[in-house]
Design a protein around this motif. Structure first.
Motif, PDB file in Angstrom:
ATOM      1  N   ARG A 152       0.823  -1.218   0.000  1.00  0.00           N
ATOM      2  CA  ARG A 152       0.000   0.000   0.000  1.00  0.00           C
ATOM      3  C   ARG A 152       0.854   1.263   0.000  1.00  0.00           C
ATOM      4  NH1 ARG A 152      -1.877   3.547   3.829  1.00  0.00           N
ATOM      5  NH2 ARG A 152      -3.816   4.624   3.270  1.00  0.00           N
ATOM      6  N   GLN A 153       1.863   1.321   0.851  1.00  0.00           N
ATOM      7  CA  GLN A 153       2.685   2.532   0.965  1.00  0.00           C
ATOM      8  C   GLN A 153       3.475   2.809  -0.304  1.00  0.00           C
ATOM      9  OE1 GLN A 153       2.668   4.753   3.485  1.00  0.00           O
ATOM     10  NE2 GLN A 153       1.016   3.534   4.406  1.00  0.00           N
ATOM     11  N   ILE A 154       3.897   1.760  -0.992  1.00  0.00           N
ATOM     12  CA  ILE A 154       4.725   1.932  -2.190  1.00  0.00           C
ATOM     13  C   ILE A 154       4.003   2.778  -3.234  1.00  0.00           C
ATOM     14  CG2 ILE A 154       5.771   0.728  -4.150  1.00  0.00           C
ATOM     15  CD1 ILE A 154       6.407  -1.577  -2.316  1.00  0.00           C
ATOM     16  N   TRP A 155       2.711   2.518  -3.436  1.00  0.00           N
ATOM     17  CA  TRP A 155       1.972   3.189  -4.501  1.00  0.00           C
ATOM     18  C   TRP A 155       1.641   4.633  -4.167  1.00  0.00           C
ATOM     19  CZ3 TRP A 155       2.598   0.186  -8.436  1.00  0.00           C
ATOM     20  CH2 TRP A 155       2.657  -1.197  -8.253  1.00  0.00           C
ATOM     21  N   LEU A 156       1.880   5.045  -2.915  1.00  0.00           N
ATOM     22  CA  LEU A 156       1.635   6.432  -2.532  1.00  0.00           C
ATOM     23  C   LEU A 156       2.720   7.367  -3.044  1.00  0.00           C
ATOM     24  CD1 LEU A 156       0.487   5.958   1.188  1.00  0.00           C
ATOM     25  CD2 LEU A 156      -0.951   6.262  -0.840  1.00  0.00           C
ATOM     26  N   PHE A 157       3.893   6.798  -3.356  1.00  0.00           N
ATOM     27  CA  PHE A 157       5.015   7.613  -3.806  1.00  0.00           C
ATOM     28  C   PHE A 157       4.953   7.864  -5.308  1.00  0.00           C
ATOM     29  CE2 PHE A 157       6.719   5.541   0.027  1.00  0.00           C
ATOM     30  CZ  PHE A 157       7.251   6.637   0.692  1.00  0.00           C
ATOM     31  N   SER A 158       5.514   8.995  -5.719  1.00  0.00           N
ATOM     32  CA  SER A 158       5.751   9.203  -7.147  1.00  0.00           C
ATOM     33  C   SER A 158       7.077   8.519  -7.476  1.00  0.00           C
ATOM     34  CB  SER A 158       5.841  10.697  -7.472  1.00  0.00           C
ATOM     35  OG  SER A 158       6.963  11.277  -6.824  1.00  0.00           O
ATOM     36  N   LYS A 159       7.317   8.348  -8.752  1.00  0.00           N
ATOM     37  CA  LYS A 159       8.528   7.643  -9.175  1.00  0.00           C
ATOM     38  C   LYS A 159       9.790   8.336  -8.675  1.00  0.00           C
ATOM     39  CE  LYS A 159      10.771   5.762 -13.310  1.00  0.00           C
ATOM     40  NZ  LYS A 159      10.697   5.653 -14.790  1.00  0.00           N
ATOM     41  N   LYS A 160       9.811   9.662  -8.741  1.00  0.00           N
ATOM     42  CA  LYS A 160      11.026  10.392  -8.370  1.00  0.00           C
ATOM     43  C   LYS A 160      11.240  10.442  -6.852  1.00  0.00           C
ATOM     44  CE  LYS A 160       8.918  15.014  -8.423  1.00  0.00           C
ATOM     45  NZ  LYS A 160       9.006  16.372  -9.019  1.00  0.00           N
ATOM     46  N   ASN A 161      10.188  10.230  -6.073  1.00  0.00           N
ATOM     47  CA  ASN A 161      10.310  10.295  -4.607  1.00  0.00           C
ATOM     48  C   ASN A 161      10.312   8.920  -3.947  1.00  0.00           C
ATOM     49  OD1 ASN A 161      10.303  13.141  -4.566  1.00  0.00           O
ATOM     50  ND2 ASN A 161       8.065  13.188  -4.655  1.00  0.00           N
ATOM     51  N   LEU A 162      10.350   7.867  -4.749  1.00  0.00           N
ATOM     52  CA  LEU A 162      10.287   6.514  -4.197  1.00  0.00           C
ATOM     53  C   LEU A 162      11.554   6.185  -3.408  1.00  0.00           C
ATOM     54  CD1 LEU A 162       8.605   3.839  -4.244  1.00  0.00           C
ATOM     55  CD2 LEU A 162      10.101   3.120  -6.117  1.00  0.00           C
ATOM     56  N   PRO A 163      11.446   5.792  -2.127  1.00  0.00           N
ATOM     57  CA  PRO A 163      12.618   5.396  -1.352  1.00  0.00           C
ATOM     58  C   PRO A 163      13.320   4.194  -1.989  1.00  0.00           C
ATOM     59  CG  PRO A 163      10.738   5.770   0.088  1.00  0.00           C
ATOM     60  CD  PRO A 163      10.216   5.781  -1.315  1.00  0.00           C
ATOM     61  N   ALA A 164      14.620   4.163  -1.874  1.00  0.00           N
ATOM     62  CA  ALA A 164      15.419   3.110  -2.501  1.00  0.00           C
ATOM     63  C   ALA A 164      14.996   1.716  -2.037  1.00  0.00           C
ATOM     64  CB  ALA A 164      16.895   3.345  -2.206  1.00  0.00           C
ATOM     65  N   ILE A 186      -0.496   5.299 -15.135  1.00  0.00           N
ATOM     66  CA  ILE A 186      -1.381   6.357 -15.631  1.00  0.00           C
ATOM     67  C   ILE A 186      -1.320   7.573 -14.712  1.00  0.00           C
ATOM     68  CG2 ILE A 186      -3.800   6.965 -16.073  1.00  0.00           C
ATOM     69  CD1 ILE A 186      -4.212   3.996 -16.874  1.00  0.00           C
ATOM     70  N   LYS A 187      -1.317   7.320 -13.413  1.00  0.00           N
ATOM     71  CA  LYS A 187      -1.194   8.415 -12.437  1.00  0.00           C
ATOM     72  C   LYS A 187       0.118   9.165 -12.612  1.00  0.00           C
ATOM     73  CE  LYS A 187       0.372   7.527  -8.286  1.00  0.00           C
ATOM     74  NZ  LYS A 187       1.486   8.452  -7.936  1.00  0.00           N
ATOM     75  N   GLU A 188       1.204   8.422 -12.753  1.00  0.00           N
ATOM     76  CA  GLU A 188       2.513   9.041 -12.902  1.00  0.00           C
ATOM     77  C   GLU A 188       2.615   9.858 -14.188  1.00  0.00           C
ATOM     78  OE1 GLU A 188       5.585   8.902 -10.755  1.00  0.00           O
ATOM     79  OE2 GLU A 188       3.689   8.905  -9.665  1.00  0.00           O
ATOM     80  N   GLU A 189       2.020   9.348 -15.246  1.00  0.00           N
ATOM     81  CA  GLU A 189       2.078  10.048 -16.527  1.00  0.00           C
ATOM     82  C   GLU A 189       1.435  11.425 -16.437  1.00  0.00           C
ATOM     83  OE1 GLU A 189       2.993  10.420 -20.680  1.00  0.00           O
ATOM     84  OE2 GLU A 189       3.725   9.124 -19.061  1.00  0.00           O
ATOM     85  N   PHE A 190       0.380  11.533 -15.620  1.00  0.00           N
ATOM     86  CA  PHE A 190      -0.314  12.828 -15.534  1.00  0.00           C
ATOM     87  C   PHE A 190       0.579  13.921 -14.950  1.00  0.00           C
ATOM     88  CE2 PHE A 190      -3.176  16.083 -13.960  1.00  0.00           C
ATOM     89  CZ  PHE A 190      -4.039  16.228 -15.040  1.00  0.00           C
ATOM     90  N   ASN A 191       1.607  13.565 -14.198  1.00  0.00           N
ATOM     91  CA  ASN A 191       2.492  14.578 -13.616  1.00  0.00           C
ATOM     92  C   ASN A 191       3.111  15.479 -14.676  1.00  0.00           C
ATOM     93  OD1 ASN A 191       2.064  13.748 -10.963  1.00  0.00           O
ATOM     94  ND2 ASN A 191       3.727  12.252 -11.029  1.00  0.00           N
ATOM     95  N   TRP A 192       3.277  14.964 -15.888  1.00  0.00           N
ATOM     96  CA  TRP A 192       3.857  15.768 -16.966  1.00  0.00           C
ATOM     97  C   TRP A 192       2.961  16.950 -17.328  1.00  0.00           C
ATOM     98  CZ3 TRP A 192       8.740  15.391 -18.266  1.00  0.00           C
ATOM     99  CH2 TRP A 192       9.413  14.183 -18.045  1.00  0.00           C
ATOM    100  N   PHE A 193       1.681  16.840 -17.052  1.00  0.00           N
ATOM    101  CA  PHE A 193       0.740  17.907 -17.382  1.00  0.00           C
ATOM    102  C   PHE A 193       1.192  19.243 -16.813  1.00  0.00           C
ATOM    103  CE2 PHE A 193      -3.029  20.420 -16.156  1.00  0.00           C
ATOM    104  CZ  PHE A 193      -3.656  20.567 -17.379  1.00  0.00           C
ATOM    105  N   TRP A 194       1.694  19.217 -15.577  1.00  0.00           N
ATOM    106  CA  TRP A 194       2.031  20.459 -14.882  1.00  0.00           C
ATOM    107  C   TRP A 194       3.354  21.060 -15.354  1.00  0.00           C
ATOM    108  CZ3 TRP A 194      -2.316  21.574 -12.697  1.00  0.00           C
ATOM    109  CH2 TRP A 194      -3.123  20.563 -12.160  1.00  0.00           C
TER     110      TRP A 194
END
Length: 257
Positions: A152-164, A186-194
């Motif tokens: 559950r916790q893993i999916w809360l992070f964005s790709k760039k903020n994911l702990p090692a 799909i969620k991560e892809e939307f970050n490019w919008f901003w």
């Protein structure tokens, strides 16, 4: 207040009077100058579904007013705490997609554009991913497959903020055909919008992203994609004003305390 009264050896009513007078003095000194960018946000507190509406001056980094509830009347109350001249001078207000806030802003801020807050958009997308994960995890466990257990916790992070420490497990899951991995992508892809500079470019990106999100056959994600399309005009206003409720979130933490 009870602790302060004990520490100062005063009655509860005396401490309350001191506080009330301090607030009154502060309000009398408050600058009534122009405010260009406002933020309006809801904050839950206490037990259950108790909310307050918080109005902030984004550029001035200060709370303007707080009202109980997250209704249209609460939003009108906090906006009416501004002078007529201040309300006319507001150019944009950052808010979630609550219709109550949009209606109150349109009524009381004649020259302001509504900007849907990017952090609330991320929250909606994150919740959609979690709904997909919960449903898929339940089905997998029934088939003796525990790949999603404890993720559950893993999916809360964005790709760039994911702990090692989570990177290897996420990589393995993403390379699978799991629905949760697709929802997260799909969620991560939307970050490019901003990241776009021009409104037209952001709108073009959204059309491509929406084609993916609306056809992914993941019901929670499809619902959020359609909601974002309905609110697209007020997502695109971000590129004219570039404001968020990030400061409101900080104030909300203090209010919660």
């Amino acid at each position: 207040m009870k602790a302060a009264a004990k520490l100062l050896r005063l009655s509860w009513s005396s401490v309350h009077t001191i506080m009330a007078r301090a607030v009154e003095r502060g309000l009398e000194r408050r600058d009534a100058g122009p405010i260009v960018h406002l933020g309006i946000d809801e904050k839950s507190f206490g037990k259950g579904q108790d909310y307050v509406t918080v109005l902030t001056d984004i550029d001035g980094s200060r709370v303007v007013e707080v009202a109980p509830g997250r209704t249209e009347s609460a939003a009108e109350f906090v906006l009416q705490s501004l002078t007529d001249q201040q309300r006319r001078g507001v150019r944009a207000i950052a808010a979630d997609m609550l219709p109550a806030y949009a209606t109150a802003a349109a009524k009381h801020l004649p020259n302001a554009e509504l900007v849907h807050d990017r952090f609330h958009v991320a929250k909606h997308l994150g919740e959609a991913v979690d709904k997909v994960r919960r449903a898929e995890n339940k089905a997998l466990i029934a088939a003796d497959d525990d790949r999603l257990k404890g993720t559950r916790q893993i999916w809360l992070f964005s790709k760039k903020n994911l702990p090692a420490k989570h990177a290897r497990r996420l990589k393995a899951i993403r390379q699978s055909d799991l629905k949760t991995a697709r929802a997260w992508a799909i969620k991560e892809e939307f970050n490019w919008f901003w990241s776009y500079t021009y409104t037209e470019s952001a709108a073009a990106f959204f059309r491509h992203w929406y084609a993916w999100g609306a056809r992914c056959r993941l019901t929670p994600v499809v619902k959020v994609a359609k909601m974002l399309r309905r609110h697209l005009p007020n997502l695109l206003t971000y590129f004219r004003h570039r404001i968020t409720n990030a400061s409101s979130e900080g104030f909300n933490s203090v209010i919660q305390s």
